[in-house]
Scaffold this active site. Structure first.
Site, PDB file in Angstrom:
ATOM      1  N   GLY A  49       0.815  -1.199   0.000  1.00 20.83           N
ATOM      2  CA  GLY A  49       0.000   0.000   0.000  1.00 20.83           C
ATOM      3  C   GLY A  49       0.847   1.246   0.000  1.00 20.83           C
ATOM      4  O   GLY A  49       2.074   1.187   0.164  1.00 20.83           O
ATOM      5  N   PRO A  50       0.246   2.384  -0.181  1.00 25.41           N
ATOM      6  CA  PRO A  50       0.998   3.653  -0.209  1.00 25.41           C
ATOM      7  C   PRO A  50       1.587   3.985   1.158  1.00 25.41           C
ATOM      8  O   PRO A  50       1.189   3.422   2.183  1.00 25.41           O
ATOM      9  CB  PRO A  50      -0.063   4.678  -0.623  1.00 25.41           C
ATOM     10  CG  PRO A  50      -1.369   4.067  -0.251  1.00 25.41           C
ATOM     11  CD  PRO A  50      -1.204   2.586  -0.399  1.00 25.41           C
ATOM     12  N   PRO A  51       2.543   4.901   1.201  1.00 24.34           N
ATOM     13  CA  PRO A  51       3.148   5.295   2.482  1.00 24.34           C
ATOM     14  C   PRO A  51       2.123   5.932   3.413  1.00 24.34           C
ATOM     15  O   PRO A  51       1.198   6.609   2.981  1.00 24.34           O
ATOM     16  CB  PRO A  51       4.223   6.313   2.074  1.00 24.34           C
ATOM     17  CG  PRO A  51       4.474   6.066   0.632  1.00 24.34           C
ATOM     18  CD  PRO A  51       3.180   5.581   0.063  1.00 24.34           C
ATOM     19  N   VAL A  70      -0.056   4.493   5.513  1.00 26.28           N
ATOM     20  CA  VAL A  70      -1.342   3.855   5.803  1.00 26.28           C
ATOM     21  C   VAL A  70      -1.245   2.900   6.986  1.00 26.28           C
ATOM     22  O   VAL A  70      -2.233   2.272   7.349  1.00 26.28           O
ATOM     23  CB  VAL A  70      -1.890   3.118   4.561  1.00 26.28           C
ATOM     24  CG1 VAL A  70      -2.187   4.106   3.457  1.00 26.28           C
ATOM     25  CG2 VAL A  70      -0.934   2.038   4.089  1.00 26.28           C
ATOM     26  N   GLY A  71      -0.045   2.744   7.575  1.00 26.06           N
ATOM     27  CA  GLY A  71       0.070   1.956   8.800  1.00 26.06           C
ATOM     28  C   GLY A  71       0.553   0.546   8.605  1.00 26.06           C
ATOM     29  O   GLY A  71       0.256  -0.320   9.443  1.00 26.06           O
ATOM     30  N   SER A 112      -5.063   2.917 -18.140  1.00 22.52           N
ATOM     31  CA  SER A 112      -6.255   3.457 -17.481  1.00 22.52           C
ATOM     32  C   SER A 112      -6.738   4.772 -18.084  1.00 22.52           C
ATOM     33  O   SER A 112      -7.897   5.155 -17.890  1.00 22.52           O
ATOM     34  CB  SER A 112      -5.983   3.675 -15.986  1.00 22.52           C
ATOM     35  OG  SER A 112      -5.642   2.451 -15.366  1.00 22.52           O
ATOM     36  N   LYS A 137      -8.298   5.256  -6.697  1.00 20.00           N
ATOM     37  CA  LYS A 137      -8.705   6.254  -7.686  1.00 20.00           C
ATOM     38  C   LYS A 137      -9.966   6.992  -7.237  1.00 20.00           C
ATOM     39  O   LYS A 137     -10.077   8.215  -7.400  1.00 20.00           O
ATOM     40  CB  LYS A 137      -8.948   5.575  -9.030  1.00 20.00           C
ATOM     41  CG  LYS A 137      -7.685   5.019  -9.668  1.00 20.00           C
ATOM     42  CD  LYS A 137      -7.991   4.274 -10.961  1.00 20.00           C
ATOM     43  CE  LYS A 137      -6.711   3.722 -11.601  1.00 20.00           C
ATOM     44  NZ  LYS A 137      -6.983   2.972 -12.834  1.00 20.00           N
TER      45      LYS A 137
END
Length: 803
Positions: free
Chosen positions: A387-389, A391-392, A710, A753
């Site tokens: 996941g992205p930075p 987020v835990g 996309s 998104k």
């Protein structure tokens, strides 16, 4: 200093049968009262030495002219002029090779030596200047003029201090030089004349003749004293340094000898007492081994290595290496395990209190514990949190360890490029040590911790090997029960370790390594989730970190939402956490300075606390221009919105693409244009317009590389909008792949998104119909206020998107 002044000098001098009348001169020293000197006298050249007034030195004279000059002077008034040669290696005794300043010497004694040479004992009397060399046969004879000092300086207090310092330092040199007799001290003390003291010290300095000659020629007494003092200081420093070196060398030798004797004595005492410390160390390791509940293979290996140590001499270099190795084997928690917490309700409550959201991860942990509780034994899964930075992901691992009742280990893999960091070094290398996996297990003291492998997607590769390949054995549940460490040279069971790896992206992870892990995706947080995280975690933690009490600051939900929307655009909560910290610092300053303020933070206070707003939620509602469409993109740090700008100009149908686009996005633009050309009439376009127009498609933020399928529907919409002059509907964002057949295909990263579109203020989102199932998985609370439109054909896209 006080060098040997016995010189062996070979010279050529002139002879004179008669001497000129004697003239009176000024006295240079107290010893010269009433003494007169001739103006023409024999000249004696000297090599390697300089004669100073008042100093007595013996000279061995070997050359014929020198012998005749000494004999003639000794038979008359016993005075001779002494000059030093310029070139010490030459036998040339012409006036050009002699210094013009010398010393008149009194010949005290002349001795005939058995080898045919003549030794003359000379006493320097007065400095003179050679005006002219009159003759060189049968010996040297010159016209001279007597020189005097600037005697007024002899009474100067500064000159007095200089001479006192010279006397003291010369005494120190005598004390530090073992070859100089102690009588030299008496000589120094008995010299009362300051001028003679300078001459005496200069004559005995351990320096080159040219330096002494320069000192002899000086008329200024203070300058002469200062020059001599500089050289004496240098000689004293050299002697001190030499003494320190000798003392250090002597001390090292004494220490070695002392250590040798002490070791011999210690060995004798130990033999008498019946004990040996090295044997006691080895015996202590053997006693510890008896308490270890390890496997038969490990016990056998330990016994074998212990036997090697017993046979090894304690002074051998390998001894300490082997002892360290045995201690590592004993320190490892081979069969030490912590007891898991099987109260699943309590575990769930603990996970919920530590982290808001992340339901998939929590559910997976609870499922694992449930099976472990029922079966009693199960190979631990390898979980990969992607996941992205912010987020835990990393903090979740610690929460899992706390919930399970296990110990927690974190190992950062970012930038790791040495395979031996994982597998360890072979013991043949100097400084060898186990790999970081084994080191961390030794440190934590248990064989079933929660082991966080942070940033596994940032592992590097170099000439030292590929750490990703070394991780294959660690992260394979079928293999890590027999993990082999090069340092241990034994297999270690890692099957009970709960490995949790974290990554921002799967693209850089080796496919074989990725196949061994169970992937759990953590998407970005919605505004509602961020509000809850701020209320439950960020604000209380920052308030405590800044020394504030709950009554000191109150942040409403509306303020939190405003901070999220106006000051942050991120998938995680790190930027939000920094904004909250800035808010707390501002309040802490007011509390510390006893300023009046309102604890409840208001909207108008934010600018003063954390600066002006950085983002505007309605920035995409204005200026709806034909040819501009908003797309949605997925990145490793969360979702982002993407503008596609299209501009038409007169031309011949060429197309230009700018904005650092990748190959796939360029192909999407070509596909969209080809579709419009083939369906021009159905879209309401004249086919000839394509051949008469040049097309320029640009995606802003050109410094950032962009690629992926996309943006297909966005490219199509932007081109159609430009050709038809119809703007795209306001607040509409879209994503989807297109084909030449006119179909719209599904894409990934839907949640990220959608959250990006909501952060940007878009209210309508157009997706492929097959992505509807992804939307349904999102909590309805998080997509409240958004309208979704699903399409399956490209014609549906144009029908809905254009005004």
């Amino acid at each position: 200093m006080f060098e040997n002044n016995q010189q062996h000098v070979h010279q050529n001098e002139d002879n004179a049968d008669e001497f000129t009348p004697i003239m009176p001169i000024e006295e240079e020293d107290e010893t010269q009262k009433g003494e007169t000197f001739p103006t023409i006298m024999p000249i004696l050249p000297l090599k390697n030495t300089v004669l100073f007034p008042g100093v007595v030195i013996p000279i061995t004279v070997g050359r014929e002219k020198s012998i005749r000059a000494v004999q003639k002077a000794y038979e008359t008034h016993k005075l001779i002029g002494v000059l030093s040669q310029r070139d010490l290696d030459s036998d040339d005794i012409s006036q050009s090779n002699l210094f013009h300043i010398g010393t008149v010497a009194r010949i005290l004694r002349v001795l005939k030596m058995p080898d045919g040479t003549t030794t003359a004992v000379l006493q320097g009397r007065k400095r003179f200047e050679l005006l002219e060399m009159l003759t060189d046969e049968p010996f040297l004879q010159g016209d001279i003029r007597m020189l005097t000092y600037d005697n007024t300086e002899a009474e100067d207090r500064e000159f007095q201090a200089l001479t006192d310092s010279l006397r003291t330092k010369s005494g120190q040199i005598i004390d530090m030089s073992p070859n100089i007799p102690d009588e030299a001290h008496v000589m120094l003390r008995n010299i009362s004349s300051k001028v003679f003291l300078l001459n005496f010290i200069a004559s005995n300095m351990n320096t080159k003749p040219i330096v002494k000659q320069n000192i002899l020629e000086m008329n200024n007494l203070k300058q002469k004293a200062e020059t001599i003092l500089v050289h004496i200081d240098g000689e004293l420093q050299l002697l001190e340094l030499r003494g320190e070196i000798e003392l250090k060398v002597r001390g090292e030798l004494d220490k070695q000898q002392r250590d040798y004797f002490l070791n011999q004595q210690l060995r004798t005492i130990q033999e008498e007492l019946g004990g040996n410390p090295h044997e006691e160390e080895v015996n202590a390791l053997a006693e510890r081994a008896k308490t270890m509940a390890w496997s038969e293979a490990v016990a056998k290996h330990f016994a074998k290595e212990l036997a090697k140590v017993r046979r090894m001499h304690a002074q051998a270099p390998e001894y300490s290496i082997m002892m360290n190795y045995l201690e590592v084997l004993l320190d490892l928690p081979w069969t030490t395990f912590t007891k898991d917490n099987f109260d699943l309700k309590k575990v769930k409550k603990s996970l919920d209190s530590d982290h808001y959201g992340l339901e998939d991860v929590k559910e997976r942990i609870l499922e694992h514990l449930a099976v472990l509780k029922l079966k009693g034994d199960m190979k631990a899964p390898i979980l990969l949190l992607v996941g992205p930075p912010g987020v835990g992901k990393t903090s979740l691992g610690k929460s899992v360890a706390t919930a399970l009742g296990r110990k927690h280990v974190r190992m950062s893999l970012g930038g790791l490029h040495d395979e031996s960091e994982i597998r360890g070094h072979r013991r043949t290398y100097i400084g060898a040590m186990p790999g970081r996996i084994i080191q961390n297990l030794k440190k934590v003291g248990t064989s079933n911790p929660v082991f966080i492998l942070d940033e596994i997607d940032k592992v590097g590769t170099s000439f030292r090997g590929d750490p990703s390949s070394a991780l294959l054995e660690v992260l394979d549940p079928e293999q890590n029960g027999t993990f082999y460490d090069n340092y241990l040279e034994l297999e270690y069971d890692l099957s009970k370790v709960l490995f949790i790896a974290t990554a921002n992206s799967l693209e850089t992870i080796q496919p074989a390594l990725l196949d061994r892990m169970e992937i759990i995706r953590l998407s970005g947080y919605s505004v509602e989730e961020k509000v809850e995280i701020a209320k439950q975690h960020l604000i209380p933690e920052q308030r405590e970190a800044h020394g504030l009490k709950p009554k000191d600051v109150k942040v409403s939900e509306a303020i939190i939402k405003q901070v999220i929307q106006d000051y942050t655009r991120e998938a995680g909560v790190r930027s939000l956490d920094r904004r909250m910290a800035a808010m707390m610092r501002s309040i802490a300053k007011k509390v510390a300075m006893a300023e009046k303020y309102t604890p409840s933070v208001k909207s108008e206070d934010l600018k003063g606390m954390i600066g002006p707003a950085r983002f505007s939620s309605d920035s995409y509602e204005k200026d709806q221009i034909a040819g501009v469409a908003v797309g949605l993109a997925w990145t490793s740090v969360g979702g982002e919105i993407l503008f596609i700008e299209t501009l038409l100009s007169g031309g011949k149908g060429g197309m230009t693409l700018t904005g650092n686009l990748g190959a796939v996005m360029r192909e999407s633009a070509s596909t969209a244009l080809s579709f419009l050309k083939s369906h021009a009439e159905s879209v309401g376009l004249d086919p000839s317009v394509f051949d008469a127009s040049d097309i320029h498609i640009h995606v802003p933020e050109g410094a950032i590389p962009k690629d992926g399928p996309s943006a297909g529907v966005t490219m199509l919409t932007a081109l159609a909008s430009a050709f038809t002059k119809r703007p795209v509907k306001a607040n509409l964002a879209m994503t989807g792949e297109i084909t030449l057949r006119g179909k719209v295909l599904p894409v990934g990263g839907i949640k990220e998104k959608i959250l990006a579109a909501k952060r940007a203020g878009c209210t309508t989102i157009m997706l492929c119909k097959e992505n509807q199932k992804d939307v349904e998985e999102i909590n309805a609370l998080y997509i409240e206020g958004l309208t979704f439109h699903y399409v399956s054909r490209m014609t549906e896209v144009l029908a809905f998107a254009l005004e």
